[in-house]
Design a protein around this motif. Structure first.
Motif, short mmCIF file in Angstrom:
data_model
loop_
_atom_site.label_atom_id
_atom_site.label_comp_id
_atom_site.label_asym_id
_atom_site.label_seq_id
_atom_site.Cartn_x
_atom_site.Cartn_y
_atom_site.Cartn_z
N MET A 157 0.81 -1.13 0.17
CA MET A 157 0.10 0.06 0.13
C MET A 157 0.65 1.10 0.00
O MET A 157 1.92 1.26 0.45
CB MET A 157 -0.90 -0.08 1.22
N ARG A 158 0.31 2.23 -0.86
CA ARG A 158 0.94 3.72 -0.72
C ARG A 158 0.91 4.37 0.77
O ARG A 158 -0.28 4.22 1.05
CB ARG A 158 0.40 4.44 -1.66
N LYS A 159 2.00 4.92 1.40
CA LYS A 159 1.73 5.51 2.40
C LYS A 159 1.15 6.98 2.06
O LYS A 159 1.62 7.60 1.24
CB LYS A 159 3.27 5.55 3.21
N ILE A 160 0.38 7.36 3.15
CA ILE A 160 -0.18 8.68 3.12
C ILE A 160 0.98 9.83 3.68
O ILE A 160 1.34 9.60 4.69
CB ILE A 160 -1.42 8.99 3.87
N LYS A 161 1.36 10.57 2.75
CA LYS A 161 2.47 11.69 3.26
C LYS A 161 1.70 12.80 4.14
O LYS A 161 2.26 13.04 5.17
CB LYS A 161 3.05 12.18 2.11
N LYS A 162 0.47 13.24 3.60
CA LYS A 162 0.09 14.29 4.48
C LYS A 162 -1.46 14.69 3.83
O LYS A 162 -1.54 14.24 2.82
CB LYS A 162 0.69 15.67 4.22
N LYS A 163 -2.26 15.15 4.58
CA LYS A 163 -3.59 15.40 4.65
C LYS A 163 -4.00 16.91 4.60
O LYS A 163 -3.34 17.42 5.65
CB LYS A 163 -4.66 14.73 5.34
N TYR A 164 -4.26 17.63 3.41
CA TYR A 164 -4.44 19.16 3.55
C TYR A 164 -6.15 19.37 3.42
O TYR A 164 -6.64 19.05 2.64
CB TYR A 164 -3.84 19.75 2.49
N LYS B 195 -22.27 4.61 0.61
CA LYS B 195 -21.66 4.20 2.20
C LYS B 195 -21.43 2.65 2.30
O LYS B 195 -22.23 1.60 1.77
CB LYS B 195 -22.79 4.37 3.24
N GLY B 196 -20.32 2.31 2.68
CA GLY B 196 -19.73 1.03 2.58
C GLY B 196 -18.95 0.40 1.59
O GLY B 196 -18.66 -0.62 1.33
N GLY B 197 -19.19 1.28 0.33
CA GLY B 197 -18.54 0.91 -0.83
C GLY B 197 -17.22 0.81 -0.80
O GLY B 197 -16.57 1.67 -0.33
N THR B 198 -16.41 0.06 -1.57
CA THR B 198 -15.14 -0.05 -1.33
C THR B 198 -14.34 -0.28 -2.87
O THR B 198 -14.96 -1.02 -3.91
CB THR B 198 -14.53 -1.23 -0.69
N PHE B 199 -13.36 0.17 -3.05
CA PHE B 199 -12.69 -0.17 -4.21
C PHE B 199 -10.95 -0.29 -3.97
O PHE B 199 -10.45 0.31 -3.19
CB PHE B 199 -12.77 0.69 -5.39
N THR B 200 -10.35 -0.90 -4.71
CA THR B 200 -8.92 -1.00 -4.74
C THR B 200 -8.22 -0.92 -6.24
O THR B 200 -8.74 -1.54 -6.98
CB THR B 200 -8.19 -2.58 -3.91
N THR B 201 -7.25 0.07 -6.21
CA THR B 201 -6.80 0.17 -7.69
C THR B 201 -5.31 0.31 -7.26
O THR B 201 -4.53 0.46 -6.30
CB THR B 201 -7.17 1.42 -8.25
N THR B 202 -4.43 0.00 -8.37
CA THR B 202 -2.86 0.10 -8.13
C THR B 202 -2.45 1.30 -9.19
O THR B 202 -2.97 1.43 -10.49
CB THR B 202 -2.14 -1.25 -8.73
N VAL B 203 -1.60 1.99 -8.62
CA VAL B 203 -0.88 3.08 -9.59
C VAL B 203 0.62 2.94 -9.23
O VAL B 203 0.92 3.03 -8.14
CB VAL B 203 -1.56 4.58 -8.92
N ALA B 204 1.22 2.98 -10.39
CA ALA B 204 2.80 2.79 -10.41
C ALA B 204 3.36 3.80 -9.43
O ALA B 204 3.15 5.03 -9.41
CB ALA B 204 3.21 2.80 -11.88
N ALA B 205 4.15 3.19 -8.78
CA ALA B 205 4.72 4.04 -7.53
C ALA B 205 5.46 5.34 -7.84
O ALA B 205 5.53 6.37 -7.33
CB ALA B 205 5.96 3.37 -6.80
N ASP C 80 2.13 0.75 -4.61
CA ASP C 80 1.18 0.88 -5.64
C ASP C 80 -0.19 0.62 -5.36
O ASP C 80 -1.02 0.98 -6.16
CB ASP C 80 1.80 0.06 -7.11
N GLU C 81 -0.54 0.35 -4.43
CA GLU C 81 -1.86 0.00 -4.10
C GLU C 81 -2.72 0.92 -3.23
O GLU C 81 -2.13 1.66 -2.39
CB GLU C 81 -2.09 -1.36 -3.12
N ILE C 82 -3.81 1.49 -3.74
CA ILE C 82 -4.81 2.40 -3.10
C ILE C 82 -6.12 1.84 -2.65
O ILE C 82 -6.82 1.00 -3.76
CB ILE C 82 -5.06 3.61 -4.02
#
Length: 284
Positions: free
Chosen positions: A1-8, A186-196, A229-231
């Motif tokens: 999973m991609r780490k979150i750097k920051k939320k703005y 509400k409750g819906g989910t998805f997973t996608t990949t984005v190259a690093a 690469d995973e979100i």
């Protein structure tokens, strides 16, 4: 999973009587290459006999704009010949390129009748090699935007550019940008990949989601590290996201008012060209 750097959190930046939140740039974050700017207008309700949107004729050069009409409408006109009224659920993609003048105002019908309004405008940089391309405008109504679904229909992806699974977006981005708006129940989910190596644009328009196990509320922009690469997204409430990604251009960004170029000299040239009428002349 991609780490979150920051939320703005987007900052309040009203324009005339238009409620506006600016997510990019703010004091905390300048841009996420090549994503430069995001204004979130509304949500608000206009009374009948209103003045509508306040964006009269103004020039642009050196970048592209993508406008999402969630509620209300926009009447667009530009000196490149583009003209349309785009309604709820539609988008506008404008390549300013070498320069044009455009206006984005409400339709006569909206100004007469009023109603709810929520509109977002995102600016993408153009790579140096495309800064001076011929301007172009594409307006798409809701029924012209292909959709993909995830999680048994609990997630709807409106694919604007690039691909989502097998669904190809109708707009060919000069900067290689994949861009979608995503509606989650509400409750819906998805997973996608984005190259690093690609930068991600992730903004919560409405609702609240978990992204990679961190809660993110509406009016927040998420910046990710370039480490995985995973979100993975789960809707904690009904939610709407803007989601995109692109390889960073890693080029100098010099922005002044309506122009975004690679050097101060090019900015001065843009102002001179505009004043000399090289971006067209405005006729109502």
């Amino acid at each position: 999973m991609r780490k979150i750097k920051k939320k703005y959190k987007a900052t309040s930046a009203p324009i005339a009587d238009l409620i506006t939140y600016r997510a990019l740039p703010t004091r905390e974050v300048e841009y996420i290459d090549p994503f430069l700017f995001l204004n979130h207008h509304g949500p608000q309700t206009y009374k009948p006999k209103n003045n509508g949107l306040p964006f009269g004729p103004h020039p642009h050069r050196g970048f592209e704009t993508l406008t999402f009409i969630l509620e209300g409408d926009i009447m667009h006109q530009d000196t490149g010949g583009g003209k349309s009224v785009i309604e709820k659920g539609g988008v506008q993609w404008m390549t300013a390129g070498s320069g044009l003048i455009h206006a984005e105002i409400s339709s006569d019908k909206f100004k007469k009748e009023g109603g709810p309004l929520e509109i977002l405008q995102l600016w993408f940089n153009l790579p140096a090699k495309h800064k001076m391309v011929k301007p172009n405008y594409i307006g798409l109504q809701q029924d012209q935007i292909p959709t993909a679904t995830e999680d048994n229909g609990n997630v709807k992806v409106n694919v604007i550019s690039g691909k989502w699974g097998d669904v190809q977006g109708p707009i060919d981005s000069l900067g290689g940008i994949d861009m979608s708006s995503i509606e989650l129940q509400k409750g819906g989910t998805f997973t996608t990949t984005v190259a690093a190596e690609r930068n991600i644009f992730f903004y919560v328009v409405r609702g609240k989601v978990n992204v990679n196990n961190e809660p993110v509320e509406k009016l927040h922009l998420v910046e990710f590290e370039q480490d995985g690469d995973e979100i993975k997204v789960e809707a904690l409430e009904d939610a709407v996201l803007l989601f995109g990604h692109a390889l960073p251009f890693n080029e100098p960004v010099v922005a002044q008012g309506p122009f975004v170029m690679n050097s101060e000299q090019e900015i001065q040239e843009a102002f001179r060209d505009y004043q000399a009428g090289k971006m067209g002349s405005w006729h109502e």
